[in-house]
Structure formats: C-alpha cells, structure tokens
Scaffold this motif. Sequence first.
Motif, mmCIF file in Angstrom:
data_model
loop_
_atom_site.group_PDB
_atom_site.id
_atom_site.type_symbol
_atom_site.label_atom_id
_atom_site.label_comp_id
_atom_site.label_asym_id
_atom_site.label_seq_id
_atom_site.Cartn_x
_atom_site.Cartn_y
_atom_site.Cartn_z
ATOM 1 N N GLN A 26 0.685 -15.616 -40.974
ATOM 2 C CA GLN A 26 -0.096 -15.508 -39.739
ATOM 3 C C GLN A 26 -1.533 -15.823 -40.098
ATOM 4 O O GLN A 26 -2.174 -15.091 -40.856
ATOM 5 N N PHE A 27 -2.046 -16.923 -39.559
ATOM 6 C CA PHE A 27 -3.358 -17.410 -39.951
ATOM 7 C C PHE A 27 -4.356 -17.303 -38.807
ATOM 8 O O PHE A 27 -4.052 -17.670 -37.667
ATOM 9 N N ILE A 28 -5.545 -16.795 -39.118
ATOM 10 C CA ILE A 28 -6.640 -16.786 -38.148
ATOM 11 C C ILE A 28 -7.911 -17.257 -38.857
ATOM 12 O O ILE A 28 -8.284 -16.731 -39.909
ATOM 13 N N SER A 103 8.122 -9.322 -44.346
ATOM 14 C CA SER A 103 8.208 -10.784 -44.454
ATOM 15 C C SER A 103 6.948 -11.464 -43.922
ATOM 16 O O SER A 103 6.789 -12.677 -44.058
ATOM 17 N N TYR A 104 6.062 -10.680 -43.310
ATOM 18 C CA TYR A 104 4.871 -11.236 -42.672
ATOM 19 C C TYR A 104 3.656 -11.130 -43.587
ATOM 20 O O TYR A 104 3.401 -10.083 -44.183
ATOM 21 N N PHE A 105 2.930 -12.226 -43.686
ATOM 22 C CA PHE A 105 1.698 -12.299 -44.474
ATOM 23 C C PHE A 105 0.533 -12.603 -43.535
ATOM 24 O O PHE A 105 0.709 -13.269 -42.516
ATOM 25 N N TRP A 106 -0.647 -12.139 -43.913
ATOM 26 C CA TRP A 106 -1.859 -12.435 -43.149
ATOM 27 C C TRP A 106 -2.776 -13.295 -44.001
ATOM 28 O O TRP A 106 -3.058 -12.965 -45.148
ATOM 29 N N VAL A 107 -3.231 -14.406 -43.439
ATOM 30 C CA VAL A 107 -4.178 -15.284 -44.127
ATOM 31 C C VAL A 107 -5.355 -15.522 -43.190
ATOM 32 O O VAL A 107 -5.167 -15.924 -42.035
#
Length: 311
Positions: A26-28, A103-107
Amino acid sequence: MSNSFKFQPVSFSWVAVHPQPKGVVQFIGGSFFGSLPTLFYRYFLQQLFEEGYTVVALPFRFTFRHWPIAIGLLKEQEVLRTELTEIAQRLGYESEIYQEPSSYFWVGHSLGCKYIALLEFLSDDRYPNIVEKFCDRPDYERIQRLIENLGIDRPSIKDQPSLLIAPDISNTESAIPVRSLAKLLDKFRLGVLPTREQTQCFIANSSLFNLTAIISFERDDIAGSTSDIKKSPEQQKNSDVLWLLQQLSNRKLPLLSQEIEGKHLEPIGIKIGYYIVDLNPWDKFIKPLKSRFLEYWSVHFLDALKKRLGA
C-alpha cells in the motif's frame, strides 16, 4: 509479467492485482506528486509489482489535518481487503492472501510517511495515554470520534511492516514557506495537526516501530540525510531522517536503513528506454536506469521485514 501491470480504480485507490502475490504493498506518496501516484511513481510501483506484490496506490489528499487522512487509510484497507479478494477470485488468481492482515505492507514517500507513522503509533495499546499527555484533551476526543465515525473497532496496523522513503514529518512551515504566516496559523490552531513536535513525541513514546525500514537520499534537503550529523544544531534539528534514525535505532529490533545517491524526489519517474525521466529540471530530470538503486533496496527491505515478521 510487465504486461499484467495495469491499474484499475477500486474504492478510492488504484490497484494492480498480481496473479500470484506474495504480499500487498500500500503506497502513499508526497504532496502534489502523490495525488497522481500511477503517473509520477509509475516506474517504482511497477518494479514492486514485478517482484510479486499486488500494488495499491493511495492518492494523496492535501490538508492541514493529518489525523483524518491517516485514520481514513485504515478504513480504505478494510474495504480493499474485501474488494481485492473478490477481484482475485473473479480473475482466477490467488485470493486467500488478501484476508491475512500480515500480508499487507505500507510504503510511503515524503509526507506519506507521516500518515504511516501515525497509524503505527495508533497501533500501540498505550496511545490514548500518550495523546492526552502531549496534546490537548479535545485532540484526543477528535481522534476517538474519527475512529468511531468510520466504524473502526481497533485502529491498528500491527504486524504490517512499513518502508519509509525520505520521510518528511511535515509542519505548517513545510506547506507555507512564509514563516510569519505559518506561525500565525499555528497560533490559532489552523496549521498542521498533529505538529512535527507532537508527532515526534508520539513516535518517541511508542514501543512499536520494530517492523520499519528507512531509505534516505544523500542530497535530500527536505527530509534530510545522515550527513546532517555534521551540520549545525539547527540543521540537525530540522532533519527528519536524522531524528528518525537516531530514535528508531534504540528499538527492540535493529532498524533497517540505507542511504543512497539522489535528492528528495528520487522515487518519481517514468521509464523511457534505458532511462528514468521525471521532467523536473530541479531534480534528476533524466537518469540511466543502471545507476538507480531505489528499487533494489526497497525490495530487499520488504523481503527482510517479511522474514522478521515471520520470525
């Protein structure tokens, strides 16, 4: 695999669904460029997709109130978990992975990192006490109302690793370079909230941030760099990268970090032939792909954080 890289609108995000995902990124991004992440960050996001990740590009929304944006990301993740499962099943792709929170990553890049840091802080069971200690009571009540209004049972990204790229813990002066005007807005509580100082207090007093990695750039004069340790006390004070590296190095697990060549806007760019182009003459403008290392370190850290999580 690159032929499968295609974004589609889902809820308030853009999603590129991988046939056999090993995780969900998940990219912001930062202000302005982050409002069109599928364009300005396209090469970076495509490389993550080709490494096996389903990519969620969360468009940046400019505001001085950062809590609503951060907490809104949690609600968006909740919606996407259901939507991604249904899309994957319809396409005949692997779908069970989307139901597993780990399973969720934050970038994040630039100011996007602040929202991720606020979510990490909210994942600490002690966050109500910390907020009340370093903010006014009304601030805590607003946070609680935001959580309740969005129907979130427990705000948490626990067990979800995060990669912070050129992290910028924004203050009002970051958005409004006229210092006198910025101070006036802060005086009447019309500026950025939470402030940089409050955010630092949240991070410093949290027991989390053990699944965090940081990538910084040598010539970054916005978020700062490791070389700021050699500069004046005032410059060191304003370096978010230096502060985060010093603060997070004392956590339960050692911080993963790497500084590479480049400026603050290094992640932005479109591939044209053997070059990466960002159409910004004040940054790199055009750069050979062979001299770009951001994607290598990003994938390396995501894999390392996944192993750390499993251990």
